[in-house]
Design a protein around this motif. Structure first.
Motif, PDB file in Angstrom:
ATOM      1  N   ASN A 154       0.805  -0.956  -0.310  1.00 59.26           N
ATOM      2  CA  ASN A 154       0.130  -0.237   0.318  1.00 59.26           C
ATOM      3  C   ASN A 154       1.020   1.409   0.435  1.00 59.26           C
ATOM      4  OD1 ASN A 154      -2.584  -1.446  -0.257  1.00 59.26           O
ATOM      5  ND2 ASN A 154      -2.583  -0.930   2.349  1.00 59.26           N
ATOM      6  N   LEU A 155       0.172   2.073  -0.815  1.00 57.84           N
ATOM      7  CA  LEU A 155       0.917   3.614  -0.521  1.00 57.84           C
ATOM      8  C   LEU A 155       0.735   4.692   0.415  1.00 57.84           C
ATOM      9  CD1 LEU A 155      -0.218   5.284  -4.169  1.00 57.84           C
ATOM     10  CD2 LEU A 155       2.244   3.973  -3.265  1.00 57.84           C
ATOM     11  N   GLU A 156      -0.058   4.066   1.912  1.00 58.58           N
ATOM     12  CA  GLU A 156      -0.097   4.938   2.497  1.00 58.58           C
ATOM     13  C   GLU A 156       0.528   4.300   3.679  1.00 58.58           C
ATOM     14  OE1 GLU A 156      -3.874   2.809   2.890  1.00 58.58           O
ATOM     15  OE2 GLU A 156      -2.642   3.248   1.470  1.00 58.58           O
ATOM     16  N   PHE A 157       1.120   5.165   5.016  1.00 56.36           N
ATOM     17  CA  PHE A 157       1.447   4.469   5.950  1.00 56.36           C
ATOM     18  C   PHE A 157       0.157   5.254   6.979  1.00 56.36           C
ATOM     19  CE2 PHE A 157       5.799   4.802   6.343  1.00 56.36           C
ATOM     20  CZ  PHE A 157       6.836   4.167   5.837  1.00 56.36           C
ATOM     21  N   ASN A 158      -0.734   5.546   7.015  1.00 58.55           N
ATOM     22  CA  ASN A 158      -1.664   6.173   7.358  1.00 58.55           C
ATOM     23  C   ASN A 158      -2.771   6.439   6.961  1.00 58.55           C
ATOM     24  OD1 ASN A 158      -0.538   6.665  10.440  1.00 58.55           O
ATOM     25  ND2 ASN A 158       0.332   9.008   9.264  1.00 58.55           N
ATOM     26  N   PRO A 159      -4.695   6.065   7.369  1.00 55.04           N
ATOM     27  CA  PRO A 159      -4.977   6.176   6.277  1.00 55.04           C
ATOM     28  C   PRO A 159      -5.570   8.000   5.082  1.00 55.04           C
ATOM     29  CG  PRO A 159      -6.076   5.599   8.529  1.00 55.04           C
ATOM     30  CD  PRO A 159      -4.773   6.058   8.352  1.00 55.04           C
ATOM     31  N   ASP A 160      -5.499   6.852   4.299  1.00 55.26           N
ATOM     32  CA  ASP A 160      -5.724   8.407   3.151  1.00 55.26           C
ATOM     33  C   ASP A 160      -5.227   9.096   3.377  1.00 55.26           C
ATOM     34  OD1 ASP A 160      -8.241   7.114   2.717  1.00 55.26           O
ATOM     35  OD2 ASP A 160      -9.784   8.405   4.148  1.00 55.26           O
ATOM     36  N   GLU A 161      -3.248   9.394   3.715  1.00 56.67           N
ATOM     37  CA  GLU A 161      -3.160  10.046   3.420  1.00 56.67           C
ATOM     38  C   GLU A 161      -1.834   9.234   2.469  1.00 56.67           C
ATOM     39  OE1 GLU A 161      -0.459  10.245   6.576  1.00 56.67           O
ATOM     40  OE2 GLU A 161      -1.557  11.362   7.741  1.00 56.67           O
ATOM     41  N   PHE A 162      -2.613  10.077   1.171  1.00 61.32           N
ATOM     42  CA  PHE A 162      -1.455   9.409  -0.671  1.00 61.32           C
ATOM     43  C   PHE A 162      -0.909  10.879  -1.216  1.00 61.32           C
ATOM     44  CE2 PHE A 162      -5.339   6.243   0.735  1.00 61.32           C
ATOM     45  CZ  PHE A 162      -4.784   5.690   0.051  1.00 61.32           C
ATOM     46  N   MET A 163      -1.153  12.287  -1.055  1.00 66.67           N
ATOM     47  CA  MET A 163      -0.907  12.793  -0.913  1.00 66.67           C
ATOM     48  C   MET A 163       0.496  13.827  -0.514  1.00 66.67           C
ATOM     49  SD  MET A 163      -3.241  13.256  -4.183  1.00 66.67           S
ATOM     50  CE  MET A 163      -2.767  14.837  -4.488  1.00 66.67           C
ATOM     51  N   ASP A 164       1.311  14.087  -1.676  1.00 67.31           N
ATOM     52  CA  ASP A 164       2.954  14.635  -1.526  1.00 67.31           C
ATOM     53  C   ASP A 164       3.025  15.923  -0.445  1.00 67.31           C
ATOM     54  OD1 ASP A 164       2.229  16.894  -3.290  1.00 67.31           O
ATOM     55  OD2 ASP A 164       3.927  16.673  -3.762  1.00 67.31           O
ATOM     56  N   SER A 165       2.985  16.571  -0.011  1.00 67.06           N
ATOM     57  CA  SER A 165       2.923  18.462   0.722  1.00 67.06           C
ATOM     58  C   SER A 165       2.627  18.814   0.625  1.00 67.06           C
ATOM     59  CB  SER A 165       4.603  18.343   1.399  1.00 67.06           C
ATOM     60  OG  SER A 165       5.082  18.998   0.702  1.00 67.06           O
ATOM     61  N   GLU A 166       2.359  19.533  -1.379  1.00 70.82           N
ATOM     62  CA  GLU A 166       1.927  20.170  -1.934  1.00 70.82           C
ATOM     63  C   GLU A 166       0.615  20.010  -2.441  1.00 70.82           C
ATOM     64  OE1 GLU A 166       4.140  22.837  -2.855  1.00 70.82           O
ATOM     65  OE2 GLU A 166       5.337  22.092  -1.364  1.00 70.82           O
ATOM     66  N   ASN A 167      -0.309  19.022  -2.629  1.00 71.79           N
ATOM     67  CA  ASN A 167      -0.941  17.834  -2.629  1.00 71.79           C
ATOM     68  C   ASN A 167      -1.050  17.873  -4.528  1.00 71.79           C
ATOM     69  OD1 ASN A 167      -2.227  17.440  -0.566  1.00 71.79           O
ATOM     70  ND2 ASN A 167      -3.487  18.758  -0.494  1.00 71.79           N
ATOM     71  N   TYR A 168       0.052  17.513  -4.664  1.00 72.10           N
ATOM     72  CA  TYR A 168       0.684  17.321  -6.557  1.00 72.10           C
ATOM     73  C   TYR A 168       0.315  16.047  -6.796  1.00 72.10           C
ATOM     74  CZ  TYR A 168       1.423  19.060 -11.226  1.00 72.10           C
ATOM     75  OH  TYR A 168       1.359  18.945 -12.293  1.00 72.10           O
ATOM     76  N   PHE A 169       1.283  15.682  -5.979  1.00 74.33           N
ATOM     77  CA  PHE A 169       1.332  13.883  -6.475  1.00 74.33           C
ATOM     78  C   PHE A 169       1.021  13.191  -5.422  1.00 74.33           C
ATOM     79  CE2 PHE A 169       4.943  16.209  -8.616  1.00 74.33           C
ATOM     80  CZ  PHE A 169       5.390  15.961  -9.099  1.00 74.33           C
ATOM     81  N   LEU A 170       0.709  11.712  -6.128  1.00 73.73           N
ATOM     82  CA  LEU A 170       0.543  10.613  -4.923  1.00 73.73           C
ATOM     83  C   LEU A 170       1.631  10.431  -4.941  1.00 73.73           C
ATOM     84  CD1 LEU A 170      -2.375   8.728  -7.489  1.00 73.73           C
ATOM     85  CD2 LEU A 170      -2.686   9.561  -4.723  1.00 73.73           C
ATOM     86  N   ILE A 171       1.762   9.857  -3.332  1.00 70.26           N
ATOM     87  CA  ILE A 171       3.265   9.420  -3.439  1.00 70.26           C
ATOM     88  C   ILE A 171       3.245   8.142  -1.953  1.00 70.26           C
ATOM     89  CG2 ILE A 171       2.617  10.635  -0.620  1.00 70.26           C
ATOM     90  CD1 ILE A 171       6.119  11.135  -0.882  1.00 70.26           C
ATOM     91  N   CYS A 172       4.365   7.020  -2.077  1.00 74.47           N
ATOM     92  CA  CYS A 172       4.666   5.826  -1.568  1.00 74.47           C
ATOM     93  C   CYS A 172       5.257   6.693  -0.648  1.00 74.47           C
ATOM     94  CB  CYS A 172       5.425   5.110  -2.413  1.00 74.47           C
ATOM     95  SG  CYS A 172       5.829   3.449  -1.334  1.00 74.47           S
ATOM     96  N   SER A 173       4.231   6.685   0.314  1.00 69.37           N
ATOM     97  CA  SER A 173       5.101   6.576   1.608  1.00 69.37           C
ATOM     98  C   SER A 173       6.338   5.667   2.984  1.00 69.37           C
ATOM     99  CB  SER A 173       3.961   6.470   2.955  1.00 69.37           C
ATOM    100  OG  SER A 173       3.082   7.970   2.915  1.00 69.37           O
ATOM    101  N   ASN A 174       6.731   4.204   1.810  1.00 70.85           N
ATOM    102  CA  ASN A 174       7.479   3.782   1.802  1.00 70.85           C
ATOM    103  C   ASN A 174       8.468   4.230   1.754  1.00 70.85           C
ATOM    104  OD1 ASN A 174       8.460   1.257   3.406  1.00 70.85           O
ATOM    105  ND2 ASN A 174       9.220   0.612   1.562  1.00 70.85           N
ATOM    106  N   HIS A 175       9.064   4.421   0.158  1.00 68.16           N
ATOM    107  CA  HIS A 175      10.501   4.639  -0.427  1.00 68.16           C
ATOM    108  C   HIS A 175      10.109   5.676  -1.126  1.00 68.16           C
ATOM    109  CE1 HIS A 175       8.280   2.528  -3.253  1.00 68.16           C
ATOM    110  NE2 HIS A 175       8.545   3.417  -4.295  1.00 68.16           N
ATOM    111  N   GLY A 176       9.580   7.287  -1.115  1.00 65.80           N
ATOM    112  CA  GLY A 176       8.770   8.055  -1.602  1.00 65.80           C
ATOM    113  C   GLY A 176       9.059   8.468  -3.089  1.00 65.80           C
ATOM    114  N   ALA A 177       8.688   7.799  -3.717  1.00 67.90           N
ATOM    115  CA  ALA A 177       8.068   7.248  -5.125  1.00 67.90           C
ATOM    116  C   ALA A 177       6.760   8.505  -5.446  1.00 67.90           C
ATOM    117  CB  ALA A 177       7.561   6.352  -5.675  1.00 67.90           C
TER     118      ALA A 177
END
Length: 107
Positions: free
Chosen positions: A48-71
């Motif tokens: 899964n991309l997120e560590f916490n529920p529904d936290e999928f966006m980068d700090s700018e809310n521009y990209f989806l981000i993988c919390s595990n390795h920052g892709a």
């Protein structure tokens, strides 16, 4: 009628949410009046991309981000533009908006 994920009005612009479905866990995000859906699975590790529920966006809310390795993944096509899976893509999930609800398209 397909499987209903949520009401379209429940989604906030440039924020992503996950929903359980017969197709597995699906990430849904609205951007510029368009709705996109992807399997919640990083192409690099299959987690899964997120560590916490529904936290999928980068700090700018521009990209989806993988919390595990920052892709970073483009919202519009799921393409990884930064990280260990660069050039790979999230798996798109076919959806439609029917009567104000976002539904999976049955295949």
């Amino acid at each position: 009628m397909g499987f209903r994920l949520c009401a379209n009005a429940d989604l906030v612009e440039n924020e992503a949410r996950a929903f359980r479905s017969p197709a597995g866990e699906v990430i849904v995000v609205n951007r510029d009046g368009q709705t996109y859906a992807y399997q919640n699975s990083c192409p690099h590790l299959g987690i899964n991309l997120e560590f916490n529920p529904d936290e999928f966006m980068d700090s700018e809310n521009y990209f989806l981000i993988c919390s595990n390795h920052g892709a970073l993944f483009q919202v519009e096509d799921g393409l990884c533009v930064s990280g260990p899976c660069q050039g790979e893509s999230l798996l798109s999930v076919p959806i439609q908006i029917q009567d104000g609800f976002i539904e999976l398209i049955e295949q």
